[in-house]
Design a protein around this motif. Structure first.
Motif, short mmCIF file in Angstrom:
data_model
loop_
_atom_site.label_atom_id
_atom_site.label_comp_id
_atom_site.label_asym_id
_atom_site.label_seq_id
_atom_site.Cartn_x
_atom_site.Cartn_y
_atom_site.Cartn_z
N LEU A 72 0.71 -0.98 -0.01
CA LEU A 72 -0.07 0.10 0.05
C LEU A 72 1.02 1.12 -0.03
CD1 LEU A 72 -2.63 -0.84 2.70
CD2 LEU A 72 -2.95 -0.73 0.25
N THR A 73 0.46 2.28 -0.81
CA THR A 73 1.13 3.66 -0.62
C THR A 73 0.55 4.20 0.51
OG1 THR A 73 -0.65 4.83 -2.06
CG2 THR A 73 1.20 3.61 -3.42
N LYS A 74 1.23 5.42 0.96
CA LYS A 74 1.04 6.15 1.99
C LYS A 74 -0.55 6.64 2.01
CE LYS A 74 5.50 7.24 3.82
NZ LYS A 74 6.38 8.48 4.38
N ALA A 75 -0.80 7.26 0.68
CA ALA A 75 -2.04 7.68 0.53
C ALA A 75 -3.14 6.48 0.38
CB ALA A 75 -2.00 8.11 -1.28
N GLN A 76 -2.97 5.37 0.05
CA GLN A 76 -3.77 4.34 0.08
C GLN A 76 -4.18 3.87 1.50
OE1 GLN A 76 -1.72 1.71 -2.56
NE2 GLN A 76 -3.41 1.70 -3.91
N ARG A 77 -2.83 3.74 2.35
CA ARG A 77 -3.13 3.24 3.78
C ARG A 77 -4.10 4.38 4.55
NH1 ARG A 77 -1.29 -0.34 7.22
NH2 ARG A 77 0.27 -1.17 5.89
N ALA A 78 -3.54 5.55 4.42
CA ALA A 78 -4.36 6.76 4.85
C ALA A 78 -5.82 6.63 4.60
CB ALA A 78 -3.69 8.26 4.49
N LYS A 79 -6.20 6.26 3.26
CA LYS A 79 -7.69 6.20 3.00
C LYS A 79 -8.37 5.16 3.47
CE LYS A 79 -8.27 4.65 -1.16
NZ LYS A 79 -8.49 4.78 -2.74
N LEU A 80 -7.50 3.84 3.89
CA LEU A 80 -8.13 2.96 4.39
C LEU A 80 -8.26 3.05 5.94
CD1 LEU A 80 -6.40 -0.09 2.30
CD2 LEU A 80 -8.89 0.64 2.24
N GLU A 81 -7.28 3.77 6.35
CA GLU A 81 -7.46 4.06 7.80
C GLU A 81 -8.68 5.13 8.19
OE1 GLU A 81 -5.87 2.87 10.55
OE2 GLU A 81 -4.64 1.62 9.39
N ASN A 82 -8.76 5.99 7.24
CA ASN A 82 -9.86 6.85 7.18
C ASN A 82 -11.20 6.21 7.39
OD1 ASN A 82 -8.29 9.16 7.92
ND2 ASN A 82 -8.34 9.85 5.63
N ALA A 83 -11.41 5.17 6.17
CA ALA A 83 -12.45 4.30 6.28
C ALA A 83 -12.99 3.76 7.50
CB ALA A 83 -12.23 3.41 4.94
N LYS A 84 -11.85 3.36 8.27
CA LYS A 84 -12.38 2.94 9.71
C LYS A 84 -13.15 3.94 10.41
CE LYS A 84 -8.20 0.00 10.44
NZ LYS A 84 -6.98 -0.07 11.51
N ASP A 85 -12.72 5.00 10.50
CA ASP A 85 -13.44 6.27 11.08
C ASP A 85 -14.85 6.34 10.34
OD1 ASP A 85 -11.72 6.86 12.96
OD2 ASP A 85 -10.52 8.23 11.82
N GLU A 86 -15.00 6.33 8.93
CA GLU A 86 -16.33 6.58 8.41
C GLU A 86 -17.12 5.22 8.51
OE1 GLU A 86 -17.37 9.11 6.71
OE2 GLU A 86 -15.60 10.29 6.93
N LEU A 87 -16.43 4.20 8.76
CA LEU A 87 -17.36 3.02 9.26
C LEU A 87 -17.94 2.99 10.69
CD1 LEU A 87 -18.01 0.21 7.89
CD2 LEU A 87 -16.02 -0.85 9.01
N ARG A 88 -17.22 3.61 11.52
CA ARG A 88 -17.81 3.61 12.97
C ARG A 88 -18.96 4.87 12.76
NH1 ARG A 88 -11.92 3.88 13.73
NH2 ARG A 88 -11.52 1.92 14.76
N LYS A 89 -18.53 5.85 12.12
CA LYS A 89 -19.81 6.77 11.96
C LYS A 89 -20.98 6.03 11.48
CE LYS A 89 -16.78 10.64 11.06
NZ LYS A 89 -16.35 11.52 10.03
N ASP A 90 -20.84 5.35 10.37
CA ASP A 90 -22.08 4.91 9.72
C ASP A 90 -22.45 3.74 10.46
OD1 ASP A 90 -21.30 6.05 7.27
OD2 ASP A 90 -20.48 4.49 6.18
N PHE A 91 -22.25 3.49 11.41
CA PHE A 91 -22.68 2.46 12.22
C PHE A 91 -23.16 3.01 13.76
CE2 PHE A 91 -20.92 -0.93 9.40
CZ PHE A 91 -22.12 -1.84 9.37
N GLY A 92 -23.01 4.29 13.77
CA GLY A 92 -23.21 5.28 14.88
C GLY A 92 -22.23 4.65 16.33
N ARG A 93 -21.24 4.56 15.81
CA ARG A 93 -20.10 4.24 16.97
C ARG A 93 -19.07 5.47 17.28
NH1 ARG A 93 -19.39 -1.65 17.88
NH2 ARG A 93 -21.56 -2.49 17.12
N LYS A 94 -18.81 5.62 18.55
CA LYS A 94 -17.93 6.55 18.65
C LYS A 94 -16.36 6.52 17.85
CE LYS A 94 -19.59 7.65 23.21
NZ LYS A 94 -19.07 7.82 24.68
N PRO A 95 -16.00 7.70 17.19
CA PRO A 95 -14.48 7.75 16.67
C PRO A 95 -13.53 7.18 17.61
CG PRO A 95 -15.67 9.60 16.28
CD PRO A 95 -16.45 8.99 17.08
N LYS A 96 -12.35 6.37 17.11
CA LYS A 96 -11.38 6.29 17.88
C LYS A 96 -10.79 7.47 18.41
CE LYS A 96 -9.46 2.01 18.88
NZ LYS A 96 -9.10 0.70 18.58
N ALA A 97 -10.11 7.73 19.65
CA ALA A 97 -9.39 8.91 20.01
C ALA A 97 -8.08 8.49 19.46
CB ALA A 97 -9.43 9.29 21.52
#
Length: 97
Positions: A72-97
């Motif tokens: 993974l490039t740094k940009a791809q990894r960052a996008k996938l890590e951001n997808a974790k936060d988006e997934l938490r939002k989509d399921f109504g979970r609190k974002p990780k601190a």
């Protein structure tokens, strides 16, 4: 007779595990939001998952990140890590601190 190229074990897991059924190209989406939406949709519709939709979607995302690893490039990894936060939002979970 030439040998057929052997599939990687991670592809075998993705194809045949009980984790969940994924839409094609889910990790190729252009934005973290689109990846999260596609994972959520797949998790909610999958008949193969054993855990709840959120856990299944997050597990599949983590599995993909871990298996892709250094490819993974740094940009791809960052996008996938951001997808974790988006997934938490989509399921109504609190974002990780």
């Amino acid at each position: 007779m030439p040998k057929e190229p052997k599939k990687k074990w991670s592809q075998e897991v993705t194809d045949n595990s009980d984790a969940m059924d994924l839409e094609a190209g889910v990790f190729k989406q252009r934005s973290a939001k689109k990846i999260a939406e596609a994972l959520k949709h797949s998790a909610e519709r999958s008949q193969r998952r054993k855990a709840g939709p959120f856990q299944s979607a997050m597990s599949m995302l983590n599995f993909y990140i871990n298996r892709a690893g250094q490819q993974l490039t740094k940009a791809q990894r960052a996008k996938l890590e951001n997808a974790k936060d988006e997934l938490r939002k989509d399921f109504g979970r609190k974002p990780k601190a």
